[in-house]
Structure formats: structure tokens, C-alpha cells
Design an enzyme around this catalytic site. Sequence first.
Site, PDB file in Angstrom:
ATOM      1  CB  CYS A 113      -0.958  -0.004   1.181  1.00 25.31           C
ATOM      2  SG  CYS A 113      -2.051  -1.425   1.191  1.00 25.31           S
ATOM      3  CG  HIS A 246      -3.086   3.622   1.627  1.00 26.00           C
ATOM      4  ND1 HIS A 246      -3.629   3.038   0.502  1.00 26.00           N
ATOM      5  CD2 HIS A 246      -3.092   2.667   2.591  1.00 26.00           C
ATOM      6  CE1 HIS A 246      -3.928   1.779   0.781  1.00 26.00           C
ATOM      7  NE2 HIS A 246      -3.621   1.525   2.034  1.00 26.00           N
ATOM      8  CG  ASN A 276      -6.558  -0.772   1.282  1.00 22.91           C
ATOM      9  OD1 ASN A 276      -5.885  -0.408   0.322  1.00 22.91           O
ATOM     10  ND2 ASN A 276      -6.021  -1.123   2.428  1.00 22.91           N
TER      11      ASN A 276
HETATM   12  N1  ACO Z   1     -18.432  -7.783  10.005  1.00 24.01           N
HETATM   13  C1  ACO Z   1     -18.890  -8.013  11.243  1.00 24.01           C
HETATM   14  N2  ACO Z   1     -18.098  -8.336  12.268  1.00 24.01           N
HETATM   15  C2  ACO Z   1     -16.783  -8.433  12.036  1.00 24.01           C
HETATM   16  C3  ACO Z   1     -16.224  -8.215  10.770  1.00 24.01           C
HETATM   17  C4  ACO Z   1     -17.114  -7.876   9.732  1.00 24.01           C
HETATM   18  N3  ACO Z   1     -16.687  -7.640   8.467  1.00 24.01           N
HETATM   19  N4  ACO Z   1     -14.894  -8.370  10.840  1.00 24.01           N
HETATM   20  C5  ACO Z   1     -14.605  -8.687  12.107  1.00 24.01           C
HETATM   21  N5  ACO Z   1     -15.745  -8.724  12.827  1.00 24.01           N
HETATM   22  C6  ACO Z   1     -15.906  -9.026  14.248  1.00 24.01           C
HETATM   23  C7  ACO Z   1     -14.758  -9.819  14.819  1.00 24.01           C
HETATM   24  O1  ACO Z   1     -14.938 -11.201  14.582  1.00 24.01           O
HETATM   25  C8  ACO Z   1     -14.857  -9.482  16.286  1.00 24.01           C
HETATM   26  O2  ACO Z   1     -15.881 -10.264  16.857  1.00 24.01           O
HETATM   27  P1  ACO Z   1     -15.688 -10.918  18.320  1.00 24.01           P
HETATM   28  O3  ACO Z   1     -15.485  -9.749  19.243  1.00 24.01           O
HETATM   29  O4  ACO Z   1     -16.967 -11.660  18.497  1.00 24.01           O
HETATM   30  O5  ACO Z   1     -14.480 -11.768  18.199  1.00 24.01           O
HETATM   31  C9  ACO Z   1     -15.348  -8.036  16.267  1.00 24.01           C
HETATM   32  O6  ACO Z   1     -15.889  -7.805  14.973  1.00 24.01           O
HETATM   33  C10 ACO Z   1     -14.260  -7.029  16.546  1.00 24.01           C
HETATM   34  O7  ACO Z   1     -13.133  -7.371  15.758  1.00 24.01           O
HETATM   35  P2  ACO Z   1     -11.848  -6.471  15.739  1.00 24.01           P
HETATM   36  O8  ACO Z   1     -10.835  -7.058  14.822  1.00 24.01           O
HETATM   37  O9  ACO Z   1     -11.448  -6.194  17.160  1.00 24.01           O
HETATM   38  O10 ACO Z   1     -12.445  -5.135  15.115  1.00 24.01           O
HETATM   39  P3  ACO Z   1     -11.796  -3.723  15.009  1.00 24.01           P
HETATM   40  O11 ACO Z   1     -12.614  -2.755  15.732  1.00 24.01           O
HETATM   41  O12 ACO Z   1     -10.318  -3.754  15.295  1.00 24.01           O
HETATM   42  O13 ACO Z   1     -11.962  -3.408  13.461  1.00 24.01           O
HETATM   43  C11 ACO Z   1     -10.674  -3.420  11.440  1.00 24.01           C
HETATM   44  C12 ACO Z   1     -11.363  -4.264  12.499  1.00 24.01           C
HETATM   45  C13 ACO Z   1     -11.723  -2.607  10.693  1.00 24.01           C
HETATM   46  C14 ACO Z   1      -9.988  -4.368  10.475  1.00 24.01           C
HETATM   47  C15 ACO Z   1      -9.653  -2.460  12.126  1.00 24.01           C
HETATM   48  O14 ACO Z   1      -8.819  -3.170  12.996  1.00 24.01           O
HETATM   49  C16 ACO Z   1      -8.830  -1.741  11.120  1.00 24.01           C
HETATM   50  O15 ACO Z   1      -9.304  -0.879  10.424  1.00 24.01           O
HETATM   51  N6  ACO Z   1      -7.531  -2.067  11.016  1.00 24.01           N
HETATM   52  C17 ACO Z   1      -6.699  -1.514   9.976  1.00 24.01           C
HETATM   53  C18 ACO Z   1      -6.605  -2.563   8.916  1.00 24.01           C
HETATM   54  C19 ACO Z   1      -6.326  -2.030   7.554  1.00 24.01           C
HETATM   55  O16 ACO Z   1      -6.604  -0.907   7.205  1.00 24.01           O
HETATM   56  N7  ACO Z   1      -5.759  -2.890   6.730  1.00 24.01           N
HETATM   57  C20 ACO Z   1      -5.523  -2.583   5.367  1.00 24.01           C
HETATM   58  C21 ACO Z   1      -4.216  -3.104   4.928  1.00 24.01           C
HETATM   59  S1  ACO Z   1      -2.895  -2.155   5.598  1.00 24.01           S
HETATM   60  C22 ACO Z   1      -3.086  -0.648   5.022  1.00 24.01           C
HETATM   61  O17 ACO Z   1      -3.543  -0.456   3.934  1.00 24.01           O
HETATM   62  C23 ACO Z   1      -2.768   0.453   5.912  1.00 24.01           C
END
Ligand code: ACO
Length: 319
Positions: A113, A246, A276
Amino acid sequence: MKHAKILGTGSYLPAQRVTNEELARRVDTSDEWITTRTGIKARHIAAEHEKTSDLAHAAALRALDDAGIAAGEIDLIIVATATPDMQFPATATIVQQKLGVSGCPAFDVQAVCAGFVYAMATANAYIKSGMAKKALVIGADTFSRIMDWSDRRTCVLFGDGAGAVVLGASDEAGIIHSKLHADGNYLSLLNTPAQIADGAICGTPFLQMDGQGVFKFAVKQLAAVADEVLQEAGYTAEQIDWLVPHQANKRIIDATAKHLGLPEEKIILTVQEHANTSAASIPLALDAGIKDGRIRRGQHLMMEGIGGGFAWGAMLVRY
Ligand code: ACO
């Protein structure tokens, strides 16, 4: 010494648009969950026949047209991608062939990215040193191909697309300053381990991610690298007209803007419609902001990106 100036931009999104509601019919998720966590409402997905080079080629044609330059005038092609058409050759050479030209150097940059910032910084160095006069820099990715479509934690976050920039040697300032970083110690936060070996694909070919780990690392490093660029260039955040980040997640973008003291009106945001798109996300946002008239000649842009590696970087540009 010449500067590298943006002469034209172009972008391409595959026709198929998939909304959060449509995804919620395939995996256990909801529009509400995706929107509140990421700001994403929809993404574009490449058709079966469309490869990364096809998206890149379409964006490149539009950028060349915008710059008023024939493909034959380009003397450097760099494609930033983590989803190349093939193991080898470089997707850049496939794009070169599709553009109907040959001879000039063409290679890929793999910084996931952060790829577009890496590719722009590389092209800038070529132009400043006199090794190139007109460079085609493309960010293109088809992350739909490395998604496990049954994994709701990752498949809702990504989309496909391409964006391209034509850079030309100029007496006027263009790319003012850039800063790149990498730290391989964070490999486990984000990767797609598959490799071709002994006639088989070894390791999972799907993207693996520690979402919270990525979030924390991204927020911290993007703020730090933006500060570094401003400080080293002798600029202040008040001089930034547009943040062109990004587009991984609206919450990460908001955190960077808040750190820089930039209001929401100064952010070019496309994550809601594109999700993304990895290396394509910055040039897609750049092209959107230019084509709708928000970004104007003479304005200052801060571009920044971070991704697997980890690799990250930022760039201050006078458009
Ligand atoms: N729909 C519904 N529920 C979901 C989903 C979904 N798509 N995905 C995960 N969950 C659930 C999980 O299973 C978890 O459930 P549980 O508590 O029963 O186990 C709950 O939601 C919370 O999960 P977390 O992973 O703690 O959620 P979080 O609030 O951290 O959000 C996210 C997840 C959106 C991925 C966040 O961590 C984030 O934005 N991280 C950055 C990731 C990113 O941008 N990656 C891109 C590649 S790198 C880059 O480009 C910078």
C-alpha cells in the site's frame, strides 16, 4: 537540476461495483459494521478477464491523454503493485507492451500500500538525476484475487483499481520532498505468504492481517513520516492544501489529518466508494480530486501511504 512535475493523471475502476449490502449476503457482516469501522460503502471488483496490467493500462492511457503526451515519449515506466499479472516478468513490461512501445526501462515496485509513494520517489530520483525526462508512474492492484471471500475480517476492506501519473522534467517545483521507510520486523501484521516452489503454490494465497496491530502501527508511523517530510522541506502543515492519503480506512485517515491539524474539507476521501485498492488508492484519489476541480495548479499536496512490509512513506508535492 530539474524537478519532477505532475503533467497529467488518470484512473480506472472496474465496472462491477459491490456494495456492503451485497457483501452482507455472502458473509456474516453488515453495512453498519463496515461503515462505522472503516467508512467503506462500496468497492469495485475486476472482471474475470481483467488483470492488473489491464487496469494499469486503462489508467495510463487516461493519464497520457490528460498530459497530452504520446506513449512513445515516455522514457520510464514504473508500476507499483502487490498483485502482478505473473510471477515474472514485471507488470510494467506488460503495460509497456499494451501501450505499444518498447525500449525504455520498465519495472515494478513492490511496497504494497506504500507502493505508489515508493514509485513516485523512485521516478523523482530518475528525473532529478537526468536519467529520465517523462515518467509514467502507475499504482494498480487486484486484491480481490488474494481475498478469502469467506473471511469477513478481510474481504470487506479491499477493492480493485488503478491510477496513473505522468511526471515530466520541469524548471518549476513539483515533487518537493519525500521520505520512505521500511521495517521488516512487522512482517506478521500483514502478508500473503504464498510462493511458487517445486511446481506448486506453497503457503496460503490469501491475505492475512492483524487488523488492530495494523491500525495502531499505521496511525503512529503516518503521523511521524508526515512531520518528517514537512520539517525537512521547511514547510508547515498550514501550507498543505490537500491531504491525499492512502485510502485504507477513514479512521486512520482522520487520525493523520487530526495530527496535522487539517480539517475534513482538506482531505481527498475516496475510501467510501473504492475501499482499499492498495497501491492504486493514492493515484485514484489524486485523479478524483483533480478531475472534480478541487485540486488546482500551484496547490500543495501531502500524499502518504503505509502497508505490508511494513513499508511507508510520505511526499509533499506542488501540483
Ligand atoms: N463484520 C462483522 N463483524 C466483524 C467483521 C465484519 N466484516 N470483521 C470482524 N468482525 C468481528 C470480529 O470477529 C470481532 O468479533 P468478536 O469480538 O466476536 O471476536 C469483532 O468484529 C471485533 O473485531 P476487531 O478485529 O477487534 O475489530 P476492530 O474494531 O479492530 O476493526 C478493522 C477491524 C476494521 C480491520 C480495524 O482493525 C482496522 O481498520 N484495522 C486496519 C486494517 C487495515 O486498514 N488494513 C488494510 C491493509 S494495511 C493498510 O492499507 C494500511
